[in-house]
Scaffold this motif. Structure first.
Motif, mmCIF file in Angstrom:
data_model
loop_
_atom_site.group_PDB
_atom_site.id
_atom_site.type_symbol
_atom_site.label_atom_id
_atom_site.label_comp_id
_atom_site.label_asym_id
_atom_site.label_seq_id
_atom_site.Cartn_x
_atom_site.Cartn_y
_atom_site.Cartn_z
ATOM 1 N N ASP A 61 -6.623 -55.849 -47.067
ATOM 2 C CA ASP A 61 -6.258 -56.274 -48.446
ATOM 3 C C ASP A 61 -6.583 -55.154 -49.183
ATOM 4 O O ASP A 61 -8.069 -54.832 -50.425
ATOM 5 C CB ASP A 61 -6.369 -57.395 -48.554
ATOM 6 C CG ASP A 61 -5.851 -57.548 -50.510
ATOM 7 O OD1 ASP A 61 -5.229 -57.190 -50.905
ATOM 8 O OD2 ASP A 61 -7.110 -58.642 -51.311
ATOM 9 N N ARG B 55 -7.314 -54.381 -53.088
ATOM 10 C CA ARG B 55 -6.428 -56.445 -53.685
ATOM 11 C C ARG B 55 -5.113 -55.941 -53.758
ATOM 12 O O ARG B 55 -4.532 -56.394 -54.648
ATOM 13 C CB ARG B 55 -7.006 -56.347 -54.636
ATOM 14 C CG ARG B 55 -8.746 -57.010 -54.173
ATOM 15 C CD ARG B 55 -9.731 -57.373 -55.374
ATOM 16 N NE ARG B 55 -10.403 -56.564 -56.342
ATOM 17 C CZ ARG B 55 -11.344 -56.027 -55.828
ATOM 18 N NH1 ARG B 55 -11.809 -55.323 -54.465
ATOM 19 N NH2 ARG B 55 -11.680 -54.223 -56.734
ATOM 20 N N ALA B 56 -4.466 -54.710 -53.596
ATOM 21 C CA ALA B 56 -3.112 -54.418 -53.955
ATOM 22 C C ALA B 56 -1.956 -55.667 -53.925
ATOM 23 O O ALA B 56 -1.406 -56.234 -53.855
ATOM 24 C CB ALA B 56 -2.758 -53.309 -53.142
ATOM 25 N N ASN C 266 -3.148 -59.330 -55.150
ATOM 26 C CA ASN C 266 -3.069 -59.128 -56.407
ATOM 27 C C ASN C 266 -1.351 -59.503 -56.707
ATOM 28 O O ASN C 266 -1.040 -59.809 -57.590
ATOM 29 C CB ASN C 266 -3.161 -57.992 -57.104
ATOM 30 C CG ASN C 266 -4.872 -58.539 -57.619
ATOM 31 O OD1 ASN C 266 -5.319 -59.154 -57.532
ATOM 32 N ND2 ASN C 266 -5.411 -57.444 -57.465
ATOM 33 N N VAL C 267 -0.511 -59.098 -55.722
ATOM 34 C CA VAL C 267 0.899 -59.584 -55.913
ATOM 35 C C VAL C 267 0.779 -61.321 -56.208
ATOM 36 O O VAL C 267 1.841 -61.929 -56.901
ATOM 37 C CB VAL C 267 1.822 -59.540 -54.648
ATOM 38 C CG1 VAL C 267 3.027 -59.967 -54.900
ATOM 39 C CG2 VAL C 267 1.460 -57.937 -54.417
ATOM 40 N N HIS D 249 -0.798 -62.807 -59.159
ATOM 41 C CA HIS D 249 -0.116 -61.822 -60.287
ATOM 42 C C HIS D 249 1.425 -62.996 -60.625
ATOM 43 O O HIS D 249 1.365 -63.706 -61.776
ATOM 44 C CB HIS D 249 1.292 -60.709 -60.648
ATOM 45 C CG HIS D 249 2.043 -60.230 -61.477
ATOM 46 N ND1 HIS D 249 1.852 -60.085 -62.544
ATOM 47 C CD2 HIS D 249 3.558 -60.471 -61.595
ATOM 48 C CE1 HIS D 249 2.788 -59.690 -63.242
ATOM 49 N NE2 HIS D 249 3.925 -59.874 -62.487
ATOM 50 N N SER E 175 -2.515 -53.889 -47.159
ATOM 51 C CA SER E 175 -2.359 -52.506 -47.719
ATOM 52 C C SER E 175 -3.361 -52.410 -47.107
ATOM 53 O O SER E 175 -4.310 -52.837 -46.248
ATOM 54 C CB SER E 175 -2.570 -52.554 -49.644
ATOM 55 O OG SER E 175 -3.866 -53.683 -49.973
ATOM 56 N N GLU F 70 -9.183 -51.448 -58.038
ATOM 57 C CA GLU F 70 -7.645 -51.879 -57.806
ATOM 58 C C GLU F 70 -6.646 -51.320 -57.993
ATOM 59 O O GLU F 70 -7.136 -50.269 -58.283
ATOM 60 C CB GLU F 70 -7.688 -53.501 -58.995
ATOM 61 C CG GLU F 70 -8.130 -54.685 -58.555
ATOM 62 C CD GLU F 70 -8.334 -56.026 -59.451
ATOM 63 O OE1 GLU F 70 -7.435 -55.593 -60.390
ATOM 64 O OE2 GLU F 70 -9.375 -56.822 -59.196
ATOM 65 N N THR G 20 0.211 -52.457 -55.793
ATOM 66 C CA THR G 20 0.908 -54.000 -56.249
ATOM 67 C C THR G 20 2.346 -54.248 -56.787
ATOM 68 O O THR G 20 3.894 -54.696 -56.437
ATOM 69 C CB THR G 20 -0.042 -54.313 -57.180
ATOM 70 O OG1 THR G 20 -1.636 -55.095 -56.485
ATOM 71 C CG2 THR G 20 0.589 -55.580 -57.545
#
Length: 291
Positions: A21, A24-25, A28-29, A32, A123, A199, A204
């Motif tokens: 990760d 954090r891409a 974070n999906v 979101h 990621s 980030e 993301t």
């Protein structure tokens, strides 16, 4: 033994904090989607026996002046879409121990939810410029395994360009899901290594858009496009203040554009010739883009 392919059911998307990760891409999906839609926590896997608390530390949260311990935990969400469809999501720190048992528990929960498709998100840091679309790799493990099995049955050469090496929890889960007859896919985005661990909303956003195509769901992008534009502008400002970094990014842009041109010509000049040109471009990158 490989089970019979399941009939079409629900989709489970999975992302794990840590090694899988970068910036954090990927996780974070899911954050979101949980934020913009009506999402409910429906299952969990406790932290007992799966985490090293010196690596994945518990958090202390003060609620009305009373400290509360929040332990690392796997959470499963039911995300209700406006169309009436439901999407399941699994979000967790990457476990430190007992991966086989952990994945088996995950698969049992997927079975309870009548999941027939698992999509893992990841990621990674790479030598890629922030000024271009970030490379995003989509793989379908179940299709690849079926092709390999067919080739083996026909005593044919089934070699490809797949990576052999260290694996994260997403890869283990992908393989176990495919072995149990589920449709297994993975989405991995590459994010600029030179920007550090902040980030990366662009990564993301690109995963979210590809996920939309895979699932047939039109996702609300919310503030991600605006955040991506700000991220790119801030990165450009950082690069402009450092001549060495500016030169590094410029070389990556040149090689990125060259590789895209080569890939665009691959259908016209044939795969072997295109692969040779891509190899030469990658060798050029290795020689000129060490930072």
């Amino acid at each position: 033994m490989r089970q019979k392919e399941k009939t079409k059911g629900a989709t489970l998307i999975c992302a794990f904090e840590g090694w899988n990760d970068a910036s954090r891409a990927a996780t974070n999906v899911i954050r979101h989607l949980v934020d913009v839609y009506d999402a409910q926590e429906i299952r969990s896997i406790s932290s007992d026996s799966f985490y090293d608390y010196q690596v994945s530390r518990p958090m202390v949260c003060n609620v009305t002046g009373v400290p509360r311990i929040i332990w690392p935990e796997t959470t499963f969400y039911d995300i209700a879409m406006p169309s009436g469809r439901h999407l399941y999501a699994q979000l967790a720190p990457e476990p430190n121990y007992r991966w086989m048992e952990y994945c088996q528990r995950s698969m049992r929960i997927a079975e309870e939810l009548d999941v027939s498709r698992i999509i893992t998100l990841g990621s990674m840091f790479a030598q890629v410029p922030h000024t271009r679309q970030l490379p995003l790799e989509e793989t379908h493990l179940s299709e690849r395994m079926n092709t390999a099995l067919s080739a083996a049955a026909d005593d044919a050469d089934c070699s490809d360009d797949t990576h052999d090496g260290p694996a994260g929890i997403t890869t283990i889960l992908d393989i176990m899901a495919s072995n149990e007859g589920l449709d297994s896919s993975a989405l991995w985005v590459s994010v600029p290594q030179y920007l550090g661990t902040d980030e990366c909303p662009q990564g993301t956003l690109q995963i979210l858009r590809r996920l939309s195509l895979l699932t047939g769901l039109a996702f609300d992008e919310g503030q991600l496009p605006k955040k991506s534009a700000i991220w790119k502008a801030q990165a450009s400002m950082l690069v402009s203040c450092n001549d060495e970094l500016k030169d590094y990014v410029h070389h990556m842009e040149q090689n990125y554009d060259q590789e895209m041109q080569i890939r665009g010509l691959s259908d016209e000049i044939g795969k072997p010739e295109a692969e040779q040109l891509i190899k030469e471009a990658e060798e050029f990158l290795d020689r000129h883009n060490s930072f």
